[in-house]
Write a protein that holds these residues in place. Structure first.
Motif, PDB file in Angstrom:
ATOM      1  N   ARG A 337      53.231  45.794  33.285  1.00  0.00           N
ATOM      2  CA  ARG A 337      53.853  46.316  32.163  1.00  0.00           C
ATOM      3  C   ARG A 337      54.408  45.117  30.974  1.00  0.00           C
ATOM      4  O   ARG A 337      54.842  45.876  29.903  1.00  0.00           O
ATOM      5  CB  ARG A 337      55.049  46.780  32.811  1.00  0.00           C
ATOM      6  CG  ARG A 337      54.863  48.216  33.668  1.00  0.00           C
ATOM      7  CD  ARG A 337      56.262  48.816  33.930  1.00  0.00           C
ATOM      8  NE  ARG A 337      55.943  50.033  34.999  1.00  0.00           N
ATOM      9  CZ  ARG A 337      56.753  50.410  35.523  1.00  0.00           C
ATOM     10  NH1 ARG A 337      58.337  49.988  35.602  1.00  0.00           N
ATOM     11  NH2 ARG A 337      56.798  51.353  36.506  1.00  0.00           N
ATOM     12  N   LYS A 338      54.077  44.050  31.068  1.00  0.00           N
ATOM     13  CA  LYS A 338      54.592  43.177  30.142  1.00  0.00           C
ATOM     14  C   LYS A 338      53.540  43.102  28.754  1.00  0.00           C
ATOM     15  O   LYS A 338      52.366  43.735  29.188  1.00  0.00           O
ATOM     16  CB  LYS A 338      54.721  41.728  30.705  1.00  0.00           C
ATOM     17  CG  LYS A 338      55.775  41.562  31.500  1.00  0.00           C
ATOM     18  CD  LYS A 338      56.117  40.171  31.851  1.00  0.00           C
ATOM     19  CE  LYS A 338      57.338  39.690  32.460  1.00  0.00           C
ATOM     20  NZ  LYS A 338      58.391  39.840  31.642  1.00  0.00           N
ATOM     21  N   LYS A 339      53.885  42.868  27.862  1.00  0.00           N
ATOM     22  CA  LYS A 339      53.112  42.844  26.555  1.00  0.00           C
ATOM     23  C   LYS A 339      51.837  41.969  27.021  1.00  0.00           C
ATOM     24  O   LYS A 339      51.987  41.084  27.268  1.00  0.00           O
ATOM     25  CB  LYS A 339      54.053  42.262  25.323  1.00  0.00           C
ATOM     26  CG  LYS A 339      53.208  42.418  24.197  1.00  0.00           C
ATOM     27  CD  LYS A 339      54.185  41.949  23.199  1.00  0.00           C
ATOM     28  CE  LYS A 339      53.626  42.267  21.641  1.00  0.00           C
ATOM     29  NZ  LYS A 339      54.755  41.801  20.389  1.00  0.00           N
ATOM     30  N   ARG A 340      50.638  42.564  26.604  1.00  0.00           N
ATOM     31  CA  ARG A 340      49.567  41.836  26.536  1.00  0.00           C
ATOM     32  C   ARG A 340      49.018  41.389  27.798  1.00  0.00           C
ATOM     33  O   ARG A 340      47.801  40.769  28.234  1.00  0.00           O
ATOM     34  CB  ARG A 340      49.548  40.753  25.865  1.00  0.00           C
ATOM     35  CG  ARG A 340      49.697  40.942  24.105  1.00  0.00           C
ATOM     36  CD  ARG A 340      49.534  39.607  23.076  1.00  0.00           C
ATOM     37  NE  ARG A 340      48.222  39.105  23.264  1.00  0.00           N
ATOM     38  CZ  ARG A 340      48.235  37.962  22.889  1.00  0.00           C
ATOM     39  NH1 ARG A 340      49.080  37.198  22.465  1.00  0.00           N
ATOM     40  NH2 ARG A 340      46.777  37.267  22.918  1.00  0.00           N
ATOM     41  N   LYS A 342      47.247  43.218  29.998  1.00  0.00           N
ATOM     42  CA  LYS A 342      46.166  43.487  30.221  1.00  0.00           C
ATOM     43  C   LYS A 342      45.091  42.771  29.945  1.00  0.00           C
ATOM     44  O   LYS A 342      43.896  43.075  30.445  1.00  0.00           O
ATOM     45  CB  LYS A 342      45.929  45.006  29.247  1.00  0.00           C
ATOM     46  CG  LYS A 342      46.098  44.754  27.741  1.00  0.00           C
ATOM     47  CD  LYS A 342      45.956  46.011  27.073  1.00  0.00           C
ATOM     48  CE  LYS A 342      45.678  45.838  25.611  1.00  0.00           C
ATOM     49  NZ  LYS A 342      45.770  46.986  24.768  1.00  0.00           N
ATOM     50  N   GLU A 343      45.402  41.684  29.296  1.00  0.00           N
ATOM     51  CA  GLU A 343      44.241  40.937  28.968  1.00  0.00           C
ATOM     52  C   GLU A 343      43.908  39.974  30.376  1.00  0.00           C
ATOM     53  O   GLU A 343      42.977  39.330  30.437  1.00  0.00           O
ATOM     54  CB  GLU A 343      44.578  39.780  27.998  1.00  0.00           C
ATOM     55  CG  GLU A 343      44.693  40.508  26.516  1.00  0.00           C
ATOM     56  CD  GLU A 343      44.751  39.583  25.487  1.00  0.00           C
ATOM     57  OE1 GLU A 343      44.464  38.196  25.641  1.00  0.00           O
ATOM     58  OE2 GLU A 343      45.508  40.059  24.504  1.00  0.00           O
ATOM     59  N   ILE A 344      44.916  40.099  31.365  1.00  0.00           N
ATOM     60  CA  ILE A 344      44.656  39.479  32.808  1.00  0.00           C
ATOM     61  C   ILE A 344      44.174  40.399  33.829  1.00  0.00           C
ATOM     62  O   ILE A 344      44.880  41.528  33.828  1.00  0.00           O
ATOM     63  CB  ILE A 344      45.889  38.781  33.112  1.00  0.00           C
ATOM     64  CG1 ILE A 344      46.296  37.727  32.106  1.00  0.00           C
ATOM     65  CG2 ILE A 344      45.474  37.883  34.424  1.00  0.00           C
ATOM     66  CD1 ILE A 344      47.576  36.893  32.498  1.00  0.00           C
ATOM     67  N   ASP A 371      41.356  35.610  33.087  1.00  0.00           N
ATOM     68  CA  ASP A 371      41.473  35.941  31.501  1.00  0.00           C
ATOM     69  C   ASP A 371      39.931  36.432  30.928  1.00  0.00           C
ATOM     70  O   ASP A 371      39.863  36.532  29.766  1.00  0.00           O
ATOM     71  CB  ASP A 371      42.330  35.267  30.769  1.00  0.00           C
ATOM     72  CG  ASP A 371      41.755  33.751  30.691  1.00  0.00           C
ATOM     73  OD1 ASP A 371      40.754  33.530  31.260  1.00  0.00           O
ATOM     74  OD2 ASP A 371      42.341  32.946  29.801  1.00  0.00           O
ATOM     75  N   GLY A 372      38.856  36.269  31.879  1.00  0.00           N
ATOM     76  CA  GLY A 372      37.792  36.250  31.423  1.00  0.00           C
ATOM     77  C   GLY A 372      36.870  34.913  31.212  1.00  0.00           C
ATOM     78  O   GLY A 372      35.660  34.774  31.168  1.00  0.00           O
ATOM     79  N   LYS A 373      37.801  33.890  30.894  1.00  0.00           N
ATOM     80  CA  LYS A 373      37.138  32.407  30.865  1.00  0.00           C
ATOM     81  C   LYS A 373      37.683  31.890  32.236  1.00  0.00           C
ATOM     82  O   LYS A 373      36.884  31.072  33.028  1.00  0.00           O
ATOM     83  CB  LYS A 373      38.071  31.970  29.739  1.00  0.00           C
ATOM     84  CG  LYS A 373      37.421  32.562  28.176  1.00  0.00           C
ATOM     85  CD  LYS A 373      38.015  31.846  27.075  1.00  0.00           C
ATOM     86  CE  LYS A 373      37.448  32.422  25.999  1.00  0.00           C
ATOM     87  NZ  LYS A 373      38.111  32.194  24.668  1.00  0.00           N
ATOM     88  N   LYS A 374      38.981  31.602  32.415  1.00  0.00           N
ATOM     89  CA  LYS A 374      39.642  31.020  33.547  1.00  0.00           C
ATOM     90  C   LYS A 374      39.434  31.853  34.673  1.00  0.00           C
ATOM     91  O   LYS A 374      39.953  33.096  34.502  1.00  0.00           O
ATOM     92  CB  LYS A 374      41.121  30.523  33.371  1.00  0.00           C
ATOM     93  CG  LYS A 374      41.194  29.539  32.305  1.00  0.00           C
ATOM     94  CD  LYS A 374      42.666  28.908  32.198  1.00  0.00           C
ATOM     95  CE  LYS A 374      42.809  27.775  31.060  1.00  0.00           C
ATOM     96  NZ  LYS A 374      44.229  27.304  30.956  1.00  0.00           N
ATOM     97  N   ASN A 409      50.532  34.571  26.381  1.00  0.00           N
ATOM     98  CA  ASN A 409      51.847  34.501  25.696  1.00  0.00           C
ATOM     99  C   ASN A 409      52.704  35.454  26.554  1.00  0.00           C
ATOM    100  O   ASN A 409      53.579  36.339  25.777  1.00  0.00           O
ATOM    101  CB  ASN A 409      51.675  34.930  24.212  1.00  0.00           C
ATOM    102  CG  ASN A 409      53.161  34.735  23.510  1.00  0.00           C
ATOM    103  OD1 ASN A 409      53.927  33.726  23.925  1.00  0.00           O
ATOM    104  ND2 ASN A 409      53.391  35.450  22.473  1.00  0.00           N
ATOM    105  N   LEU A 410      52.893  35.401  27.834  1.00  0.00           N
ATOM    106  CA  LEU A 410      53.792  36.241  28.706  1.00  0.00           C
ATOM    107  C   LEU A 410      55.240  36.049  28.179  1.00  0.00           C
ATOM    108  O   LEU A 410      55.589  34.902  28.161  1.00  0.00           O
ATOM    109  CB  LEU A 410      53.401  36.531  30.154  1.00  0.00           C
ATOM    110  CG  LEU A 410      51.869  36.596  30.540  1.00  0.00           C
ATOM    111  CD1 LEU A 410      52.143  36.603  31.800  1.00  0.00           C
ATOM    112  CD2 LEU A 410      52.026  38.212  30.227  1.00  0.00           C
ATOM    113  N   GLU A 411      55.941  37.015  28.318  1.00  0.00           N
ATOM    114  CA  GLU A 411      57.517  36.883  28.401  1.00  0.00           C
ATOM    115  C   GLU A 411      58.019  36.126  29.690  1.00  0.00           C
ATOM    116  O   GLU A 411      57.696  36.380  30.638  1.00  0.00           O
ATOM    117  CB  GLU A 411      58.084  38.115  27.991  1.00  0.00           C
ATOM    118  CG  GLU A 411      57.727  38.657  26.491  1.00  0.00           C
ATOM    119  CD  GLU A 411      58.271  39.991  26.396  1.00  0.00           C
ATOM    120  OE1 GLU A 411      58.069  40.542  25.331  1.00  0.00           O
ATOM    121  OE2 GLU A 411      59.042  40.464  27.355  1.00  0.00           O
ATOM    122  N   ASN A 412      59.166  35.302  29.291  1.00  0.00           N
ATOM    123  CA  ASN A 412      59.774  35.060  30.882  1.00  0.00           C
ATOM    124  C   ASN A 412      60.399  36.159  31.268  1.00  0.00           C
ATOM    125  O   ASN A 412      60.885  36.991  30.620  1.00  0.00           O
ATOM    126  CB  ASN A 412      60.895  33.793  30.299  1.00  0.00           C
ATOM    127  CG  ASN A 412      60.217  32.776  29.894  1.00  0.00           C
ATOM    128  OD1 ASN A 412      59.196  31.983  30.484  1.00  0.00           O
ATOM    129  ND2 ASN A 412      60.790  31.790  29.005  1.00  0.00           N
TER     130      ASN A 412
END
Length: 414
Positions: A337-340, A342-344, A371-374, A409-412
Motif C-alpha cells: 500500500r505504500k507510495k510507488r 507498485k513499481e516493484i 523493479d524490472g531491472k534488478k 523511494n519507499l517510506e520508512n
C-alpha cells in the motif's frame, strides 16, 4: 647397419619421441601453472577454505586457499551488500528466534547479497543457510506447480475441486470419484496462494506422473550437488511412487521426505524471476595476491534452464497471489500500500512443518522482488521450539523494503 636394424632404429626413435611428448604433457598438466580456462583456485577449494569461517558467520579479509599444489593467503572480496547484511543481522538480534537462516541472491548473476545463520543460544550447528536438513514443506508446491505448468498440463486458471481444510491431507479428500455437491472449486493460482494441500495432492496424483515429479525436483536441485564456492549440502527428495498417498504427500509438501537448504530455496525463487534460468551462486567476487594480482575472479554461469520462460511467467503469477491475497498477505499488506510500491513486483511461497534437525516448528518464506531491472531472490527460515517470535515472511518483507528503498523511494515504517 642392415636394413632391418635401420627399420627398428626408426621405430625406436618414434616410440621415444611419442613417450617424451606424453610425459611432457603430463608434467605440464600436473605441475606447471594452469591456463585461464583451468584456474589454480577452484570453487571447491574456496568452499573448503570458507567452511570453518561460515560456521561463525565470519567473512575474513584474507583467506588461505589451496592454489594448485600449495596453499596461499589471498585477499578476498565478497559479493555481500553490507547495508542489507547489517540490517538483517540487526533484525535477527532484535527478534531472537531459536534458530534462523536468511540468504538473498542476485537472480541474474547468482551473487550472494546476504547470508546469515542465527542461533539464539550458542550451538555448533554449522551454517544453517547451507544445511539441507530442513523439510521443504509447502515450498515443494513450487516444484509441483512448475512441473504441471511446464508440461502444459495446467495453468494458473486451471480449476480443481477439493474438500477438507486447506492445511490437512486425508485420503478421503484425494479420491477422483469423491466430488460431492459441497466440494469447493479453486484455481491453481488460488490453491498455491492459500497453500491447499489436497489440491496439490490431486495435481500430483491425477495431473502429473511420478517420473515428472522426480524430474522437476532434480531440475530444482534436489538430489543434485550445487556448484558453489560455499559448502552447501545437496537437498534430498525421495518419492514412494507405488503408494498413492505418499505421492500426494510429496506433491503437496506434506512430508519430511523432501529436505533442502535455504540457499537452494533462494535459487529456486531466483530461477522463476530469471525467466526460468538458475545461476550458479557465488560469495567470493575475487581473490588477490598482496601486490594486487587477481588469482581468482567469479564467473557468471547458469546451472541450467529449469523451466521455460513462459512457465516462469506463470509461476510468478502464482507467487504474486501469495503476497497479495495468500498466506503472506499480512506481512506484505502495508508494503504493497505504500507510495510507488507498485513499481516493484513481489512474490513468494510460505511453508510450515515441524522438523527434527534442529527440533522445532519450521516457518519458511521463499520469494523474489524485481523493479524490472534488478531481480532479487531470497529464502528466510525461522525455527521456534515453543514461542513464535518472528515470521519468515516478515523478515523477507523487511529485506525487500530496505533493498529497494533507493530505487522506489519507499517510506520508512512508522
Amino acid at each position: 647397419m642392415g636394413r632391418k636394424d635401420r627399420k627398428w632404429g626408426k621405430r625406436l626413435l618414434v616410440y621415444v619421441l611419442f613417450f617424451s611428448t606424453v610425459s611432457f604433457a603430463f608434467l605440464k598438466w600436473a605441475v606447471l601453472p594452469k591456463s585461464a580456462s583451468e584456474p589454480l583456485v577452484t570453487k571447491g577449494a574456496i568452499a573448503q577454505a570458507m567452511e570453518s569461517h561460515l560456521k561463525q558467520n565470519h567473512f575474513p579479509g584474507e583467506l588461505e586457499v589451496q592454489a594448485g599444489l600449495k596453499k596461499e593467503r589471498l585477499t578476498a572480496s565478497y559479493s555481500l551488500d553490507l547495508l542489507a547484511q547489517h540490517k538483517m543481522e540487526k533484525l535477527f538480534g532484535q527478534y531472537r528466534p531459536d534458530y534462523g537462516a536468511f540468504v538473498a541472491v542476485d537472480a541474474s548473476t547468482g551473487a550472494i547479497l546476504s547470508l546469515i545463520s542465527y542461533t539464539r543460544d550458542p550451538k555448533d550447528l554449522g551454517n544453517l543457510v547451507l544445511k539441507a536438513t530442513f523439510p521443504a514443506a509447502s515450498i515443494f508446491k513450487v516444484v509441483t506447480a512448475a512441473a504441471a505448468i511446464d508440461q502444459k498440463k495446467a495453468d494458473p486458471n486451471t480449476v480443481v475441486s477439493y474438500t477438507g481444510s486447506n492445511h490437512t491431507l486425508y485420503k478421503r479428500n484425494l479420491s477422483d470419484k469423491f466430488n460431492p455437491r459441497w466440494a469447493r472449486r479453486v484455481t491453481l493460482r488460488e490453491a498455491f496462494a492459500r497453500s491447499i494441500n489436497s489440491v496439490f495432492g490431486k495435481v500430483g496424483l491425477y495431473i502429473l506422473k511420478p517420473d515428472e515429479l522426480n524430474e522437476y525436483a532434480k531440475r530444482f536441485q534436489f538430489n543434485q550437488a550445487i556448484n558453489a564456492d560455499v559448502p552447501v549440502q545437496p537437498g534430498t527428495f525421495y518419492l514412494e511412487s507405488e503408494d498413492k498417498y505418499k505421492v500426494a504427500e510429496a506433491a503437496s509438501g506434506f512430508t519430511r521426505m523432501a529436505q533442502m537448504s535455504p540457499l537452494q530455496g533462494a535459487l529456486m525463487a531466483a530461477s522463476i524471476v530469471n525467466e526460468g534460468v538458475m545461476m550458479e551462486p557465488y560469495l567470493i567476487e575475487s581473490l588477490k595476491k598482496a601486490p594486487g594480482e587477481i588469482v581468482y575472479k567469479a564467473q557468471v554461469k547458469p546451472l541450467g534452464q529449469v523451466i521455460e520462460s513462459d512457465s516462469a511467467k506463470n509461476l510468478r503469477e502464482l507467487m504474486r497471489e501469495t503476497v497479495v491475497r495468500g498466506t503472506s498477505q499480512k506481512s506484505f499488506r502495508d508494503l504493497l500500500r505504500k507510495k510507488r510500491t507498485k513499481e516493484i513486483e513481489m512474490g513468494g511461497k510460505t511453508g510450515h512443518l515441524t522438523g527434527l534437525s534442529p527440533k522445532g516448528n519450521y516457518d519458511w518464506f521463499v520469494g523474489y522482488a524485481t523493479d524490472g531491472k534488478k531481480k532479487i531472490a531470497l529464502a528466510a527460515l525461522t525455527i521456534n521450539e515453543d514461542t513464535w517470535r518472528v515470521k519468515a515472511s516478515y523478515l523477507a518483507r523487511q529485506f525487500f523494503e530496505g533493498y529497494f528503498k533507493t530505487v522506489v523511494n519507499l517510506e520508512n515504517r512508522p
